[in-house]
Design a protein around this motif. Structure first.
Motif, PDB file in Angstrom:
ATOM      1  N   ARG A  78      65.184   7.011  73.421  1.00  0.00           N
ATOM      2  CA  ARG A  78      65.175   7.765  72.176  1.00  0.00           C
ATOM      3  C   ARG A  78      65.366   6.814  70.992  1.00  0.00           C
ATOM      4  O   ARG A  78      66.096   5.828  71.084  1.00  0.00           O
ATOM      5  N   PHE A  79      64.709   7.143  69.904  1.00  0.00           N
ATOM      6  CA  PHE A  79      64.816   6.372  68.673  1.00  0.00           C
ATOM      7  C   PHE A  79      65.006   7.318  67.499  1.00  0.00           C
ATOM      8  O   PHE A  79      64.565   8.465  67.541  1.00  0.00           O
ATOM      9  N   GLN A  80      65.627   6.797  66.457  1.00  0.00           N
ATOM     10  CA  GLN A  80      65.729   7.555  65.216  1.00  0.00           C
ATOM     11  C   GLN A  80      64.483   7.295  64.376  1.00  0.00           C
ATOM     12  O   GLN A  80      64.114   6.135  64.143  1.00  0.00           O
ATOM     13  N   PHE A  81      63.849   8.355  63.949  1.00  0.00           N
ATOM     14  CA  PHE A  81      62.667   8.205  63.114  1.00  0.00           C
ATOM     15  C   PHE A  81      62.945   7.287  61.923  1.00  0.00           C
ATOM     16  O   PHE A  81      62.161   6.373  61.628  1.00  0.00           O
ATOM     17  N   GLN A  82      64.069   7.532  61.232  1.00  0.00           N
ATOM     18  CA  GLN A  82      64.312   6.789  59.998  1.00  0.00           C
ATOM     19  C   GLN A  82      64.516   5.312  60.266  1.00  0.00           C
ATOM     20  O   GLN A  82      64.072   4.457  59.479  1.00  0.00           O
ATOM     21  N   ASP A  83      65.195   4.950  61.355  1.00  0.00           N
ATOM     22  CA  ASP A  83      65.374   3.539  61.696  1.00  0.00           C
ATOM     23  C   ASP A  83      64.025   2.853  61.882  1.00  0.00           C
ATOM     24  O   ASP A  83      63.805   1.732  61.404  1.00  0.00           O
ATOM     25  N   SER A 121      58.551  -0.407  57.220  1.00  0.00           N
ATOM     26  CA  SER A 121      58.402  -0.660  55.784  1.00  0.00           C
ATOM     27  C   SER A 121      59.031  -1.990  55.372  1.00  0.00           C
ATOM     28  O   SER A 121      58.467  -2.716  54.540  1.00  0.00           O
ATOM     29  N   SER A 122      60.176  -2.343  55.943  1.00  0.00           N
ATOM     30  CA  SER A 122      60.815  -3.609  55.568  1.00  0.00           C
ATOM     31  C   SER A 122      60.009  -4.796  56.069  1.00  0.00           C
ATOM     32  O   SER A 122      59.833  -5.790  55.356  1.00  0.00           O
ATOM     33  N   PHE A 123      59.466  -4.707  57.283  1.00  0.00           N
ATOM     34  CA  PHE A 123      58.657  -5.815  57.787  1.00  0.00           C
ATOM     35  C   PHE A 123      57.364  -5.950  56.993  1.00  0.00           C
ATOM     36  O   PHE A 123      56.898  -7.065  56.738  1.00  0.00           O
ATOM     37  N   ASN A 124      56.784  -4.845  56.602  1.00  0.00           N
ATOM     38  CA  ASN A 124      55.558  -4.884  55.812  1.00  0.00           C
ATOM     39  C   ASN A 124      55.742  -5.721  54.547  1.00  0.00           C
ATOM     40  O   ASN A 124      54.861  -6.504  54.179  1.00  0.00           O
ATOM     41  N   GLU A 125      56.894  -5.589  53.901  1.00  0.00           N
ATOM     42  CA  GLU A 125      57.150  -6.369  52.692  1.00  0.00           C
ATOM     43  C   GLU A 125      57.630  -7.785  53.022  1.00  0.00           C
ATOM     44  O   GLU A 125      57.236  -8.747  52.365  1.00  0.00           O
ATOM     45  N   LEU A 126      58.477  -7.902  54.051  1.00  0.00           N
ATOM     46  CA  LEU A 126      59.029  -9.205  54.417  1.00  0.00           C
ATOM     47  C   LEU A 126      57.936 -10.186  54.829  1.00  0.00           C
ATOM     48  O   LEU A 126      57.982 -11.373  54.502  1.00  0.00           O
ATOM     49  N   GLN A 136      67.457  -7.807  53.966  1.00  0.00           N
ATOM     50  CA  GLN A 136      68.702  -7.048  54.125  1.00  0.00           C
ATOM     51  C   GLN A 136      68.454  -5.684  54.756  1.00  0.00           C
ATOM     52  O   GLN A 136      69.387  -5.046  55.245  1.00  0.00           O
ATOM     53  N   ARG A 137      67.219  -5.198  54.751  1.00  0.00           N
ATOM     54  CA  ARG A 137      66.885  -3.960  55.480  1.00  0.00           C
ATOM     55  C   ARG A 137      66.428  -4.278  56.894  1.00  0.00           C
ATOM     56  O   ARG A 137      66.763  -3.574  57.843  1.00  0.00           O
ATOM     57  N   TRP A 138      65.638  -5.330  57.042  1.00  0.00           N
ATOM     58  CA  TRP A 138      65.079  -5.694  58.347  1.00  0.00           C
ATOM     59  C   TRP A 138      66.157  -6.196  59.310  1.00  0.00           C
ATOM     60  O   TRP A 138      66.236  -5.747  60.461  1.00  0.00           O
ATOM     61  N   ALA A 139      66.976  -7.145  58.859  1.00  0.00           N
ATOM     62  CA  ALA A 139      67.897  -7.832  59.758  1.00  0.00           C
ATOM     63  C   ALA A 139      68.914  -6.912  60.439  1.00  0.00           C
ATOM     64  O   ALA A 139      69.131  -7.029  61.654  1.00  0.00           O
ATOM     65  N   PRO A 140      69.571  -5.970  59.732  1.00  0.00           N
ATOM     66  CA  PRO A 140      70.559  -5.124  60.429  1.00  0.00           C
ATOM     67  C   PRO A 140      69.949  -4.268  61.535  1.00  0.00           C
ATOM     68  O   PRO A 140      70.595  -4.042  62.562  1.00  0.00           O
ATOM     69  N   ILE A 141      68.725  -3.806  61.339  1.00  0.00           N
ATOM     70  CA  ILE A 141      68.068  -3.004  62.382  1.00  0.00           C
ATOM     71  C   ILE A 141      67.866  -3.838  63.629  1.00  0.00           C
ATOM     72  O   ILE A 141      68.184  -3.414  64.751  1.00  0.00           O
ATOM     73  N   GLN A 142      67.345  -5.049  63.456  1.00  0.00           N
ATOM     74  CA  GLN A 142      67.083  -5.918  64.605  1.00  0.00           C
ATOM     75  C   GLN A 142      68.379  -6.389  65.264  1.00  0.00           C
ATOM     76  O   GLN A 142      68.479  -6.459  66.492  1.00  0.00           O
ATOM     77  N   ARG A 143      69.373  -6.703  64.434  1.00  0.00           N
ATOM     78  CA  ARG A 143      70.652  -7.180  64.974  1.00  0.00           C
ATOM     79  C   ARG A 143      71.310  -6.112  65.840  1.00  0.00           C
ATOM     80  O   ARG A 143      71.766  -6.387  66.961  1.00  0.00           O
ATOM     81  N   GLU A 144      71.357  -4.868  65.355  1.00  0.00           N
ATOM     82  CA  GLU A 144      71.997  -3.796  66.108  1.00  0.00           C
ATOM     83  C   GLU A 144      71.255  -3.508  67.402  1.00  0.00           C
ATOM     84  O   GLU A 144      71.868  -3.297  68.455  1.00  0.00           O
TER      85      GLU A 144
END
Length: 248
Positions: free
Chosen positions: A5-10, A16-21, A205-213
């Protein structure tokens, strides 16, 4: 069967963060691929349906990198190559009691595959030439091998790695299409991507916390599996299936 299971918003934030990064590393012709990928998931989240969909980056319109020679440090690669990324995830949204509200979670049902192709770019005299291909996958509950794995080629009858012999299934800790995309950029742009993501660049700062967790949860799950076995550690990891809520 395990249905992660995944959270849609995550996941939407991840796209979106990777698209800009990664924007300056994406080929101009591919700049709309991730916005469309994002929109497809957002539309599905908001859709009052119980049907599953294939969330994908199609073969006909892959996410392509700019040409790179930095797969050897210092730009010492023999010849420029480009990366092409496609994927397909079979997902099913989990409707809320009020079916008109956007769903919060979805489940991954069946195989989930992200394919990477490396190619010599086309020239005036020659078409693009594929030089490597592998798939980073999340298995379904019945599949042998590690639940998170990589397979090399294996989609035709041609040698080496014909589809009739689907080994090796190499263990992996990279699972989402965007995490795979970062892996590709880090391989193709050894110097530049490392410097880019070591700095406080926008959207990191949006991308890294998602990947780290996600990595913390995945590695902790693997560690617990090892601590609980008295048999072969490798066999335990190979057979382990995660709890569906591992990433929730």
């Amino acid at each position: 069967m395990t249905a992660l299971r995944f959270q849609f918003q995550d996941v939407l934030n991840e796209v979106s963060s990777f698209n800009e990064l990664a924007r300056k590393y994406i080929a101009p012709a591919s700049l709309e691929v991730l916005p469309r990928f994002y929109q497809a998931l957002e539309n599905y989240r908001n859709m009052p349906t119980k049907e599953a969909i294939d969330w994908k980056i199609a073969d006909s319109c892959p996410l392509c990198t700019i040409p790179a020679k930095e797969y050897e440090p210092g730009g010492g690669g023999h010849r420029a190559i480009v990366g092409e990324i496609t994927c397909i995830w079979r997902i099913k949204r989990e409707p809320l009691k009020k079916t008109t509200q956007p769903a919060k979670h979805f489940s991954l049902i069946g195989n989930a595959s992200t394919r990477v192709r490396l190619k010599y770019p086309a020239t005036d005299s020659e078409p693009a030439q594929e030089v490597a291909m592998w798939r980073m996958e999340v298995a379904d509950g019945k599949a042998p091998g590690c639940y998170f794995h990589v397979q090399i080629l294996g989609q035709s009858d041609e040698l080496p790695f014909p589809k009739s012999i689907p080994v090796p299934r190499l263990p992996s800790i990279i699972l989402t299409p965007l995490a795979v995309a970062e892996f590709v950029l880090a391989e193709l742009f050894q110097d530049a991507w490392g410097k880019h993501t070591a700095a406080l660049v926008p959207h990191l700062q949006r991308w890294a916390p998602i990947q780290r967790e996600r990595l913390k949860r995945l590695l902790y799950w693997k560690l617990k599996e090892l601590e609980q076995t008295s048999g072969s550690p490798w066999s335990a990891l190979k057979a382990a299936k995660p709890d569906p809520a591992l990433f929730i």
